[in-house]
Design a protein around this motif. Structure first.
Motif, PDB file in Angstrom:
ATOM      1  N   ILE A  17     -10.105   8.846   3.108  1.00 32.83           N
ATOM      2  CA  ILE A  17     -10.231   8.290   2.386  1.00 32.83           C
ATOM      3  C   ILE A  17     -11.503   7.853   1.923  1.00 32.83           C
ATOM      4  N   ILE A  18     -12.943   8.535   1.797  1.00 31.86           N
ATOM      5  CA  ILE A  18     -13.807   7.756   1.477  1.00 31.86           C
ATOM      6  C   ILE A  18     -14.523   8.060   0.707  1.00 31.86           C
ATOM      7  N   TYR A  19     -15.554   7.295  -0.179  1.00 29.86           N
ATOM      8  CA  TYR A  19     -16.595   8.395  -1.041  1.00 29.86           C
ATOM      9  C   TYR A  19     -18.211   7.756  -0.778  1.00 29.86           C
ATOM     10  N   PRO A  20     -19.139   8.795  -1.438  1.00 26.00           N
ATOM     11  CA  PRO A  20     -20.301   7.588  -0.805  1.00 26.00           C
ATOM     12  C   PRO A  20     -21.059   6.114  -1.285  1.00 26.00           C
ATOM     13  N   ASN A  21     -19.957   5.827  -2.142  1.00 27.45           N
ATOM     14  CA  ASN A  21     -20.051   4.557  -2.984  1.00 27.45           C
ATOM     15  C   ASN A  21     -19.214   3.110  -2.184  1.00 27.45           C
ATOM     16  N   SER A  22     -18.301   4.372  -0.788  1.00 27.66           N
ATOM     17  CA  SER A  22     -17.454   2.908   0.613  1.00 27.66           C
ATOM     18  C   SER A  22     -18.177   1.575   0.489  1.00 27.66           C
ATOM     19  N   LYS A  23     -18.424   0.610   0.320  1.00 29.47           N
ATOM     20  CA  LYS A  23     -18.626  -0.446   1.178  1.00 29.47           C
ATOM     21  C   LYS A  23     -18.086  -0.884   2.173  1.00 29.47           C
ATOM     22  N   ILE A  24     -16.970  -0.715   2.634  1.00 30.01           N
ATOM     23  CA  ILE A  24     -15.667  -1.774   3.669  1.00 30.01           C
ATOM     24  C   ILE A  24     -14.311  -0.035   3.977  1.00 30.01           C
ATOM     25  N   LEU A  25     -14.977  -0.348   5.472  1.00 29.25           N
ATOM     26  CA  LEU A  25     -14.450   0.735   5.959  1.00 29.25           C
ATOM     27  C   LEU A  25     -12.865   0.135   6.620  1.00 29.25           C
ATOM     28  N   ILE A  26     -11.565   0.653   6.096  1.00 27.86           N
ATOM     29  CA  ILE A  26     -10.300  -0.531   6.958  1.00 27.86           C
ATOM     30  C   ILE A  26      -9.881   0.654   7.838  1.00 27.86           C
ATOM     31  N   LEU A  27      -9.299   0.214   9.317  1.00 26.97           N
ATOM     32  CA  LEU A  27      -9.228   1.435  10.729  1.00 26.97           C
ATOM     33  C   LEU A  27      -8.153   1.272  10.509  1.00 26.97           C
ATOM     34  N   GLY A  28      -6.317   2.000  10.731  1.00 29.46           N
ATOM     35  CA  GLY A  28      -6.099   1.880  11.981  1.00 29.46           C
ATOM     36  C   GLY A  28      -5.866   2.304  12.998  1.00 29.46           C
ATOM     37  N   SER A  29      -4.713   2.712  13.661  1.00 29.13           N
ATOM     38  CA  SER A  29      -5.119   3.082  15.199  1.00 29.13           C
ATOM     39  C   SER A  29      -4.345   5.236  14.674  1.00 29.13           C
ATOM     40  N   PHE A  30      -3.166   4.347  14.278  1.00 29.22           N
ATOM     41  CA  PHE A  30      -3.172   6.250  13.884  1.00 29.22           C
ATOM     42  C   PHE A  30      -1.684   5.925  13.220  1.00 29.22           C
ATOM     43  N   PRO A  31      -1.727   7.350  12.017  1.00 31.31           N
ATOM     44  CA  PRO A  31       0.009   6.746  11.485  1.00 31.31           C
ATOM     45  C   PRO A  31       1.072   7.081  11.934  1.00 31.31           C
ATOM     46  N   SER A  32       1.938   6.739  11.359  1.00 32.03           N
ATOM     47  CA  SER A  32       3.343   6.204  11.916  1.00 32.03           C
ATOM     48  C   SER A  32       4.143   7.429  11.316  1.00 32.03           C
ATOM     49  N   VAL A  33       5.096   7.175  12.146  1.00 35.00           N
ATOM     50  CA  VAL A  33       5.956   8.417  11.914  1.00 35.00           C
ATOM     51  C   VAL A  33       6.942   8.504  10.314  1.00 35.00           C
ATOM     52  N   ILE A  34       6.526   7.581   9.593  1.00 40.43           N
ATOM     53  CA  ILE A  34       6.910   7.323   8.215  1.00 40.43           C
ATOM     54  C   ILE A  34       5.797   7.773   7.475  1.00 40.43           C
ATOM     55  N   SER A  35       4.656   7.312   8.399  1.00 39.39           N
ATOM     56  CA  SER A  35       3.569   7.956   7.297  1.00 39.39           C
ATOM     57  C   SER A  35       3.698   9.216   7.150  1.00 39.39           C
ATOM     58  N   ARG A  36       3.035  10.199   8.457  1.00 40.91           N
ATOM     59  CA  ARG A  36       3.634  11.010   8.533  1.00 40.91           C
ATOM     60  C   ARG A  36       4.450  11.561   7.685  1.00 40.91           C
ATOM     61  N   GLU A  37       4.930  11.370   7.838  1.00 43.86           N
ATOM     62  CA  GLU A  37       6.277  12.275   7.039  1.00 43.86           C
ATOM     63  C   GLU A  37       5.771  12.212   5.756  1.00 43.86           C
ATOM     64  N   ASN A  38       5.215  11.025   5.456  1.00 42.61           N
ATOM     65  CA  ASN A  38       5.267  10.829   4.138  1.00 42.61           C
ATOM     66  C   ASN A  38       3.899  11.383   3.411  1.00 42.61           C
ATOM     67  N   ASP A  39       3.025  11.793   4.452  1.00 37.87           N
ATOM     68  CA  ASP A  39       2.652  12.787   3.944  1.00 37.87           C
ATOM     69  C   ASP A  39       0.486  11.271   3.279  1.00 37.87           C
ATOM     70  N   PHE A  40       1.046  10.433   3.905  1.00 39.41           N
ATOM     71  CA  PHE A  40      -0.360   9.341   3.163  1.00 39.41           C
ATOM     72  C   PHE A  40       0.229   7.833   3.926  1.00 39.41           C
ATOM     73  N   TYR A  41      -1.378   7.478   4.111  1.00 42.13           N
ATOM     74  CA  TYR A  41      -1.503   5.876   4.592  1.00 42.13           C
ATOM     75  C   TYR A  41      -0.492   5.077   4.451  1.00 42.13           C
TER      76      TYR A  41
END
Length: 167
Positions: A17-41
């Motif tokens: 999720i990123i746009y040209p006007n983004s000023k902050i980047l939040i990084l996790g490591s890798f999506p959890s099983v539940i995040s992968r199942e729900n197809d979202f961060y």
């Protein structure tokens, strides 16, 4: 007898999720099983990420649809992704991550206004600096919002994470 765990090689399942006007980047490591199942961060309802963001920006992220969360992040100039593009992982365990293929963070932020990178947890921070040490000066380690980080309650997380609002 101990249960045998199986590691799976997995590619990151969703786009940054990123746009040209983004000023902050939040990084996790890798999506959890539940995040992968729900197809979202941060798709695990026990992960405090959306709750903490809501406290910081006075917005009820929990009740928003995924599309509405994306739009809210855009309005806040916040980009969201993970350091790992693909890896071998046992369930959702950061400590089991191996065979890492790093996300192309330089290309990701190339045409944005991103000056600050925040890592959600120690694993994301360590992996980012291993792959991209040139970002050390603009990267901040924040305590993980994962339910596995039980030592940090919501109030303590808020106190550290509210730094996001400064940028």
């Amino acid at each position: 007898m101990k249960k045998q765990r199986t590691k799976n090689s997995i590619q990151h399942p969703f786009s940054p999720i990123i746009y040209p006007n983004s000023k902050i980047l939040i990084l996790g490591s890798f999506p959890s099983v539940i995040s992968r199942e729900n197809d979202f961060y941060y798709g695990n309802s026990k992960n405090r990420f959306w709750k903490v963001l809501g406290l910081i920006f006075d917005k009820d992220f929990i009740s928003l649809s995924n599309e509405e969360k994306v739009n809210a992040l855009k309005e806040l100039h916040i980009a969201l992704y993970d350091v790992v593009y693909s890896c071998t992982i046992d369930n959702s365990s950061d400590s089991s991550i191996e065979d890492v293929v790093y996300a192309d963070i330089p290309s990701l932020i190339e045409n944005t206004e991103i000056n600050h990178i925040y890592c959600n947890g120690k694993k994301a921070y360590a992996l980012l600096l291993k792959a991209y040490p040139m970002y050390k000066d603009r990267t901040v380690l924040l305590p993980s919002t994962s339910p596995a980080n039980a030592a940090w309650n919501i109030d303590r997380l808020f106190e550290k994470w509210k730094e996001l609002k400064l940028h």
